[in-house]
Every structure is written in structure tokens, then in C-alpha cells.
Motif scaffolding. Structure first.
Motif, PDB file in Angstrom:
ATOM      1  N   ASN A 153       0.802  -1.226   0.000  1.00 13.06           N
ATOM      2  CA  ASN A 153       0.000   0.000   0.000  1.00 13.06           C
ATOM      3  C   ASN A 153       0.831   1.270   0.000  1.00 13.06           C
ATOM      4  OD1 ASN A 153      -2.247  -1.723   0.191  1.00 13.06           O
ATOM      5  ND2 ASN A 153      -2.149  -1.708   2.431  1.00 13.06           N
ATOM      6  N   GLY A 154       2.094   1.160   0.368  1.00 13.96           N
ATOM      7  CA  GLY A 154       2.977   2.313   0.383  1.00 13.96           C
ATOM      8  C   GLY A 154       3.103   2.968   1.739  1.00 13.96           C
ATOM      9  N   PHE A 155       4.172   3.709   1.920  1.00 13.03           N
ATOM     10  CA  PHE A 155       4.433   4.413   3.168  1.00 13.03           C
ATOM     11  C   PHE A 155       5.189   5.694   2.839  1.00 13.03           C
ATOM     12  CE2 PHE A 155       8.162   1.964   2.234  1.00 13.03           C
ATOM     13  CZ  PHE A 155       9.216   2.774   2.590  1.00 13.03           C
ATOM     14  N   PRO A 156       5.054   6.734   3.649  1.00 12.39           N
ATOM     15  CA  PRO A 156       5.802   7.978   3.414  1.00 12.39           C
ATOM     16  C   PRO A 156       7.235   7.839   3.921  1.00 12.39           C
ATOM     17  CG  PRO A 156       4.355   8.229   5.309  1.00 12.39           C
ATOM     18  CD  PRO A 156       4.079   6.861   4.758  1.00 12.39           C
ATOM     19  N   LEU A 157       8.180   8.200   3.078  1.00 13.73           N
ATOM     20  CA  LEU A 157       9.594   8.045   3.413  1.00 13.73           C
ATOM     21  C   LEU A 157      10.015   9.064   4.465  1.00 13.73           C
ATOM     22  CD1 LEU A 157      12.133   6.399   2.556  1.00 13.73           C
ATOM     23  CD2 LEU A 157      12.638   8.254   0.953  1.00 13.73           C
ATOM     24  N   SER A 158      10.723   8.604   5.491  1.00 13.80           N
ATOM     25  CA  SER A 158      11.181   9.498   6.558  1.00 13.80           C
ATOM     26  C   SER A 158      12.397  10.307   6.103  1.00 13.80           C
ATOM     27  CB  SER A 158      11.547   8.698   7.803  1.00 13.80           C
ATOM     28  OG  SER A 158      12.745   7.960   7.573  1.00 13.80           O
ATOM     29  N   GLN A 159      12.660  11.368   6.829  1.00 19.23           N
ATOM     30  CA  GLN A 159      13.782  12.247   6.503  1.00 19.23           C
ATOM     31  C   GLN A 159      15.120  11.516   6.576  1.00 19.23           C
ATOM     32  OE1 GLN A 159      14.111  16.035   8.762  1.00 19.23           O
ATOM     33  NE2 GLN A 159      16.205  15.354   9.183  1.00 19.23           N
ATOM     34  N   CYS A 160      15.348  10.768   7.662  1.00 14.63           N
ATOM     35  CA  CYS A 160      16.638  10.083   7.829  1.00 14.63           C
ATOM     36  C   CYS A 160      16.852   9.045   6.731  1.00 14.63           C
ATOM     37  CB  CYS A 160      16.707   9.427   9.198  1.00 14.63           C
ATOM     38  SG  CYS A 160      16.842  10.598  10.568  1.00 14.63           S
ATOM     39  N   SER A 161      15.810   8.278   6.434  1.00  7.35           N
ATOM     40  CA  SER A 161      15.933   7.261   5.402  1.00  7.35           C
ATOM     41  C   SER A 161      16.167   7.891   4.040  1.00  7.35           C
ATOM     42  CB  SER A 161      14.672   6.387   5.371  1.00  7.35           C
ATOM     43  OG  SER A 161      14.845   5.282   4.517  1.00  7.35           O
ATOM     44  N   ALA A 162      15.489   9.000   3.781  1.00 13.78           N
ATOM     45  CA  ALA A 162      15.674   9.700   2.500  1.00 13.78           C
ATOM     46  C   ALA A 162      17.100  10.218   2.357  1.00 13.78           C
ATOM     47  CB  ALA A 162      14.671  10.848   2.382  1.00 13.78           C
ATOM     48  N   ASP A 163      17.676  10.732   3.437  1.00 16.03           N
ATOM     49  CA  ASP A 163      19.043  11.247   3.394  1.00 16.03           C
ATOM     50  C   ASP A 163      20.042  10.141   3.058  1.00 16.03           C
ATOM     51  OD1 ASP A 163      18.117  13.742   3.984  1.00 16.03           O
ATOM     52  OD2 ASP A 163      18.747  13.746   6.080  1.00 16.03           O
ATOM     53  N   ILE A 164      19.888   8.970   3.700  1.00 18.96           N
ATOM     54  CA  ILE A 164      20.779   7.845   3.425  1.00 18.96           C
ATOM     55  C   ILE A 164      20.592   7.371   1.984  1.00 18.96           C
ATOM     56  CG2 ILE A 164      21.337   5.459   4.036  1.00 18.96           C
ATOM     57  CD1 ILE A 164      20.435   6.125   6.906  1.00 18.96           C
ATOM     58  N   TRP A 165      19.356   7.287   1.568  1.00 19.57           N
ATOM     59  CA  TRP A 165      19.004   6.843   0.215  1.00 19.57           C
ATOM     60  C   TRP A 165      19.702   7.719  -0.829  1.00 19.57           C
ATOM     61  CZ3 TRP A 165      13.826   4.070   0.406  1.00 19.57           C
ATOM     62  CH2 TRP A 165      13.554   3.380  -0.779  1.00 19.57           C
ATOM     63  N   TRP A 191      16.135   8.827 -12.617  1.00 24.84           N
ATOM     64  CA  TRP A 191      16.823   7.840 -11.795  1.00 24.84           C
ATOM     65  C   TRP A 191      17.434   8.458 -10.540  1.00 24.84           C
ATOM     66  CZ3 TRP A 191      15.982   2.889 -13.223  1.00 24.84           C
ATOM     67  CH2 TRP A 191      15.597   2.656 -14.543  1.00 24.84           C
ATOM     68  N   SER A 192      16.723   9.376  -9.930  1.00 27.35           N
ATOM     69  CA  SER A 192      17.159   9.969  -8.673  1.00 27.35           C
ATOM     70  C   SER A 192      16.447   9.291  -7.506  1.00 27.35           C
ATOM     71  CB  SER A 192      16.896  11.476  -8.661  1.00 27.35           C
ATOM     72  OG  SER A 192      15.509  11.746  -8.817  1.00 27.35           O
ATOM     73  N   ALA A 193      16.925   9.552  -6.306  1.00 28.82           N
ATOM     74  CA  ALA A 193      16.361   8.925  -5.109  1.00 28.82           C
ATOM     75  C   ALA A 193      15.045   9.583  -4.712  1.00 28.82           C
ATOM     76  CB  ALA A 193      17.352   9.035  -3.961  1.00 28.82           C
ATOM     77  N   PRO A 194      14.164   8.859  -4.048  1.00 27.60           N
ATOM     78  CA  PRO A 194      12.943   9.470  -3.523  1.00 27.60           C
ATOM     79  C   PRO A 194      13.272  10.484  -2.442  1.00 27.60           C
ATOM     80  CG  PRO A 194      13.190   7.236  -2.694  1.00 27.60           C
ATOM     81  CD  PRO A 194      14.256   7.425  -3.727  1.00 27.60           C
ATOM     82  N   LYS A 195      12.354  11.396  -2.216  1.00 24.94           N
ATOM     83  CA  LYS A 195      12.563  12.479  -1.256  1.00 24.94           C
ATOM     84  C   LYS A 195      11.703  12.265  -0.012  1.00 24.94           C
ATOM     85  CE  LYS A 195      13.610  15.857  -4.908  1.00 24.94           C
ATOM     86  NZ  LYS A 195      13.602  14.828  -5.972  1.00 24.94           N
ATOM     87  N   THR A 196      12.041  13.022   1.028  1.00 27.73           N
ATOM     88  CA  THR A 196      11.283  12.953   2.267  1.00 27.73           C
ATOM     89  C   THR A 196       9.794  13.149   1.995  1.00 27.73           C
ATOM     90  OG1 THR A 196      13.153  13.874   3.492  1.00 27.73           O
ATOM     91  CG2 THR A 196      10.995  13.972   4.556  1.00 27.73           C
ATOM     92  N   GLY A 197       8.987  12.242   2.510  1.00 26.05           N
ATOM     93  CA  GLY A 197       7.539  12.326   2.347  1.00 26.05           C
ATOM     94  C   GLY A 197       7.005  11.620   1.124  1.00 26.05           C
ATOM     95  N   ASP A 198       7.872  11.235   0.181  1.00 35.76           N
ATOM     96  CA  ASP A 198       7.409  10.485  -0.982  1.00 35.76           C
ATOM     97  C   ASP A 198       6.829   9.150  -0.529  1.00 35.76           C
ATOM     98  OD1 ASP A 198       8.266  12.496  -2.617  1.00 35.76           O
ATOM     99  OD2 ASP A 198       9.948  11.383  -3.505  1.00 35.76           O
ATOM    100  N   VAL A 199       5.750   8.722  -1.186  1.00 34.91           N
ATOM    101  CA  VAL A 199       5.139   7.433  -0.862  1.00 34.91           C
ATOM    102  C   VAL A 199       5.846   6.333  -1.662  1.00 34.91           C
ATOM    103  CG1 VAL A 199       3.037   6.051  -0.933  1.00 34.91           C
ATOM    104  CG2 VAL A 199       2.931   8.455  -0.272  1.00 34.91           C
ATOM    105  N   ILE A 200       6.368   5.363  -0.967  1.00 36.55           N
ATOM    106  CA  ILE A 200       7.143   4.275  -1.572  1.00 36.55           C
ATOM    107  C   ILE A 200       6.301   3.001  -1.593  1.00 36.55           C
ATOM    108  CG2 ILE A 200       9.264   2.927  -1.462  1.00 36.55           C
ATOM    109  CD1 ILE A 200       9.701   5.916  -1.920  1.00 36.55           C
ATOM    110  N   ILE A 201       6.183   2.400  -2.749  1.00 39.07           N
ATOM    111  CA  ILE A 201       5.489   1.120  -2.904  1.00 39.07           C
ATOM    112  C   ILE A 201       6.477   0.111  -3.486  1.00 39.07           C
ATOM    113  CG2 ILE A 201       3.636  -0.096  -4.115  1.00 39.07           C
ATOM    114  CD1 ILE A 201       2.049   2.522  -4.101  1.00 39.07           C
TER     115      ILE A 201
END
Length: 548
Positions: A153-165, A191-201
Motif C-alpha cells: 500500500n505504500g508508506f511515506p519516506l522518513s527524513q533520515c531514510s531519505a538522506d541515506i538513500w 533515476w534519482s532517489a525518492p525524497k522525504t515524504g514520498d510514498v514508496i510502494i
């Protein structure tokens, strides 16, 4: 962007158990399991799976795990080594013959070597911990269901995880083709990384978790998932086989400990590096016992206190070159009982007094001059930690990791996860106990911790009362942080939140000297070359930094 973290949290209390991790969504998954009647171990498996979804750069089913379990009923601490082994055909000679370009002059692997991939041990660790210590009131499928839903269903990406990504985009592109598998991790058109708050499925990963939920260990190690991993590795020249996967086992181990200031710090024995924390406490204990220092008169994070911590850590990391290797491997191959040797070492006042004599209150020890000190000849970055307690007083201290960001960055096609690169902690020096060999576990940086006191109701029964279940993430920083947080709580009387928030130091090997003076022994940790650097957190008193 660099952000200065200053906590304003207060300590949380509960009579029904607590789940603690880096991710609220993972905490919610663990709490659901507690509400279903599960215990601390059940909750940790749910958290581990949820973090594999929400923080895939740090952890996942392509990695390894360790766990400590405190049984309130038995009043004892138990351990699980859930780390994988190298491919059976792997050896230094094989590497020299077939892929010599992967061997660096300092007897380490080249940075992006596929041969750093070992069999992932996490899934077996989850299943085995659940089977031996779980409540029996919830199933593996129950524990994985929250993560399946997050993936589907997806989840919003956290700030810390987005930074590492964001920091791993280049490696992901380097190690994979631009196809639908990579698109799961780099979803943008450019082909860039998702950002903070992006919904990841990640629906392929949801299907992978469903296979594990249904088949358990066999669903990962003996079926389609294992075949897909082996096929991808073989395509890249790796000698891994499906037999290496089907042969994998976790190991239930007897934890090791050191008693200091009327408390015991418990760690998983090597191949984990928790012994570094215990050796450090032993050195401090020796210096205090012999009158070289007066520990209780030292001020927290003063110049003299931090000098003590730094110097004792340097000695401990140096000795870990000998003391940390795959004890199970040597027991099977040579009938050598390294575990007993380690216990004897931790109880040896002679050893600690000898090594602590290197300490000087006015100047630093140089790695170049410091010789190995373990008397027994037999010895010659991104991670997630989480813990849970339950209403019965049980506790589980759990750590799961793929090592570097996204591990090897090698994505398993059609399954939605990346493989770790933990084998990078092997060295390629045949004279070292930690050298690369087939069916062997490498030196491991991930370590769960636990603190107990002797039972006040029945001290003669060799029973333990739980004081704390804890751990700190961050590669070679982990045993260093275990020591500092232990002393923050036990010596300086801080509550758990204060102890974690207090400024810390962290040692690391000088990056410019890795090729110049790396001895190629043990790990590539803080004492592996001639110069050890000291990192300090931003809010440490500048006068203390200058004074040291």
C-alpha cells in the motif's frame, strides 16, 4: 544537508511493554504484535520486517542479525547469532586465481566487490528466534503482515531514510542495470532517489515477504528466492551455490559479559565485536582498581574522562584483531574452544593489568608502537537497532543490517531487496584469524547490548535482574557507544534518554592511511592503521575538544 540534533524527548514509561526503533511505522508493527498477545521477541521480528520495508538502505532480508533475549521467568540472558557465511568455494587462493583485481594492497577487498556478499542470515535468525523464544501466540505470518501491507500500500519516506538513500544513488546505478528492478529504488524519471515524504510502494518485496510468511526459512533458503539470489551472483562471477543457502543455520550462543560498577554488560561473542566494549570496561576497571585513575571523581565528558575512554578503546580495538573471528568455524575445523578462551580473557586480571599499563594520563598511545596484547595464541555503517519489552518482563535486544548503504547495492531481480556486503569485513591476510575462507563468518560490527544486575531475591542462584536493553547503531562506533552509554547510566546516574542524548566521541581509522599503514589484520576498524582519528559530536564542549 547537515542537521544538528538536539533531543527534547522525555523518558517514556510503560507497564505493558515498550517497542523502540528508528521508525514510528515499525514501532506500530511491533506494538500490534504485543496487543495480539505476542512477547518481546515476536514484536522484534515484526519491527525487523517493517524496517526492511521503510529503511531498506540500512537493513533488510538481504542482511544479517544478532539478538539477545532476557527471560523474566528464567532470569537469564540468551543469545542468537544470525549471521551468514561465505560461499563454500570461496577462499583467498580462489580469489587470487580468478579475480586478483579485487584484492587491494592493504589485503582488503576493493570497495565495490561482489565477493563481499555472503549468505544473508536475517530471515533464519527471525524464524529461529521466534521458534525458540517467541510466545507461541502469534505466527511468523502475523509478524510479517504489517510489513506486507506497508510494501503493498505504500508508506511515506522518513527524513533520515531519505538522506541515506540519496547518498547511495551513484552506487545503485553503478551496480545495477536501468530496469524495473532498479526503478523500485530510484523511481524518478531521471533515476534519482525518492525524497522525504514520498510514498514508496514495493509490491515485489510484498510478494517476497508472503513467500517467507508461508514457507518460513525454507521459503527463503530452499526455493525461488535463493535461486534468484544465486543466479544474480553467479552472473557477476560469484561462486555462491544454492547448497550454500540450504546449508545455512543460525547459532544459539552463550552471551559473554563483564561485571563493572555492580552491573553486567552482556554481548554476543565473536564473530560479533561486542567483546570490544567488554575489554574496554575491563581496562577502565583495572586502571581504577590499581589507582591510576579515580573514576568516580571524573566529570562527565571532561578532558581526562574522554582521554580515558579513547585510549582504552584504542587498546581494545587493537586486541580485537586477534579476539574477533568466527569461533564456530574454528571449533568445527580445529576443535578449538575460542569461547572458553574469550571468557578466560575477560576474567583475567593479569591481562587487563598488563594492557592497561599502556595507558598514560598525559599522552596518547600510538598504534604503530602498540603491539598485540591477547595472551592466547589461538586468537591470533548502516544498521538498524531496535528493542522491545513485554508485560511479563521479557526483553529482546535486536540488531539487523545490510552493512553499507543498501549493502552491496546488488538488487535481487523481481524480489525487491538488496544484498548485504558484510563479507567486506573479512581481510585477505592468510595469517589472520579473520581471513576469508569458505563457510566462514566475517568480523561483525553489529552488536545488541543488555545490562543486568544480580538477583536481589536469590543472589546464590546465579540469576540476573534486567536493568536495560539497549544498542546504538553505526559500524565500529557501536562498542564505543555501548561503553559510553553504559557509563552514562551506571556511573553518572543518567536516565535512558539522557544517556543516549549526551554527546559522545567515536574513533575511526585515518582514511588517508588505509593504504599506507593498514596491517591487514582483523577488521579495518579504528586501530587498523597507524593513526586513529577521534570524531566528536557537534555539541561537545569546544574547550574540552581543544584541551584534549
Amino acid at each position: 544537508m547537515d542537521r544538528l540534533f538536539r533531543s527534547r524527548r522525555s523518558t517514556v514509561y510503560s507497564t505493558k511493554g515498550i517497542v523502540s526503533s528508528t521508525q514510528p511505522l515499525a514501532n506500530a508493527a511491533g506494538t500490534k504484535i504485543l496487543e495480539k498477545g505476542g512477547n518481546a521477541v515476536d514484536a522484534c521480528i515484526a519491527v525487523a520486517a517493517a524496517l526492511a520495508v521503510t529503511e531498506p538502505a540500512s537493513t533488510g532480508i538481504g542482511g544479517d542479525c544478532f539478538a539477545l533475549y532476557y527471560s523474566a521467568k528464567e532470569k537469564k540472558v540468551f543469545g542468537l547469532n544470525g549471521t551468514g557465511r561465505s560461499a563454500s568455494k570461496m577462499s583467498i587462493d580462489w580469489l587470487k586465481k580468478n579475480h586478483p583485481q579485487h584484492i587491494m594492497p592493504n589485503l582488503r577487498f576493493k570497495s565495490e566487490s561482489v565477493f563481499k556478499v555472503t549468505v544473508p542470515g536475517a530471515v533464519a535468525g527471525w524464524c529461529d528466534a521466534l521458534g525458540k523464544w517467541g510466545s507461541g501466540k502469534v505466527t511468523l505470518a502475523d509478524c510479517l503482515q504489517p510489513s506486507i501491507e506497508l510494501s503493498e500500500n505504500g508508506f511515506p519516506l522518513s527524513q533520515c531514510s531519505a538522506d541515506i538513500w540519496q547518498g547511495e544513488v551513484e552506487r545503485l546505478l553503478q551496480m545495477n542495470e536501468k530496469d524495473e528492478n532498479l526503478k523500485l529504488f530510484l523511481p524518478s524519471e531521471d533515476w534519482s532517489a525518492p525524497k522525504t515524504g514520498d510514498v514508496i510502494i514495493n509490491k515485489p518485496f510484498a510478494e517476497t515477504l508472503k513467500k517467507i510468511a508461508k514457507g518460513g526459512k525454507d521459503g527463503f533458503y530452499s526455493g525461488e528466492i535463493a535461486r534468484s539470489i544465486v543466479k544474480e551472483l553467479n552472473k557477476r562471477g560469484h561462486p555462491m551455490t544454492t547448497q550454500d543457502f540450504s546449508n545455512h543455520t543460525s547459532t544459539f550462543v552463550e552471551p559473554i559479559c563483564y561485571s563493572f560498577l555492580d552491573h553486567k554488560l552482556w554481548e554476543i561473542p565473536p564473530n560479533g565485536s561486542g567483546i570490544v566494549a567488554l575489554l574496554t570496561l575491563g581496562l577502565i576497571d583495572s586502571l581504577n582498581r590499581n589507582g591510576t585513575i579515580e573514576l568516580k571523581s571524573m566529570k562527565h565528558n571532561s578532558v581526562e574522562y574522554l582521554h580515558l575512554i579513547i585510549e582504552c578503546l584504542k587498546i581494545s580495538f587493537r586486541d580485537s584483531d586477534q579476539a574477533v573471528s568466527d569461533y564456530e568455524y574454528f571449533k568445527k575445523k580445529f576443535e578449538a574452544d575460542f569461547h572458553s578462551d574469550a571468557e578466560q580473557l575477560l576474567s583475567s586480571k593479569k591481562y587487563f593489568d598488563s594492557r592497561s599499563s599502556l595507558f598514560h594520563p598525559d599522552h596518547a598511545i600510538t598504534n604503530k608502537e602498540m603491539k598485540e596484547g591477547v595472551p592466547n595464541d589461538m586468537f591470533k555503517s548502516d544498521t538498524v537497532y531496535f528493542t522491545a519489552t513485554d508485560s511479563e518482563g521479557n526483553a529482546c535486544s535486536f540488531i539487523n543490517s545490510v552493512y553499507h548503504g543498501f549493502g552491496s547495492c546488488i538488487i535481487v531481480p523481481e524480489h525487491g531487496f538488496a544484498l548485504h556486503n558484510r563479507g567486506g569485513n573479512f581481510n585477505l591476510n592468510p595469517k589472520s584469524n579473520n581471513c576469508l575462507e569458505g563457510n566462514k563468518r566475517p568480523y561483525h560490527t553489529i552488536i545488541p547490548g543488555m545490562i543486568t544486575t544480580e538477583s536481589t531475591t536469590n543472589p546464590a542462584a546465579d540469576e540476573e535482574e534486567l536493568y536495560a536493553t539497549y544498542g546504538i547503531m553505526g559500524g565500529y562506533n557501536q562498542p564505543q557507544a555501548h561503553v559510553q552509554v553504559y557509563l552514562n547510566m551506571i556511573l553518572f546516574g543518567m536516565d535512558p534518554q539522557e544517556a543516549l542524548d549526551a554527546s559522545r566521541i567515536s574513533l575511526f581509522a585515518h582514511p588517508e592511511h588505509k593504504k599506507l599503514s593498514d596491517r591487514g589484520e582483523g577488521s579495518d576498524g579504528p586501530s587498523s592503521n597507524d593513526i586513529t582519528c577521534v570524531g566528536v559530536e557537534d555539541d561537545l564542549d569546544p574547550d574540552v575538544v581543544e584541551g584534549h
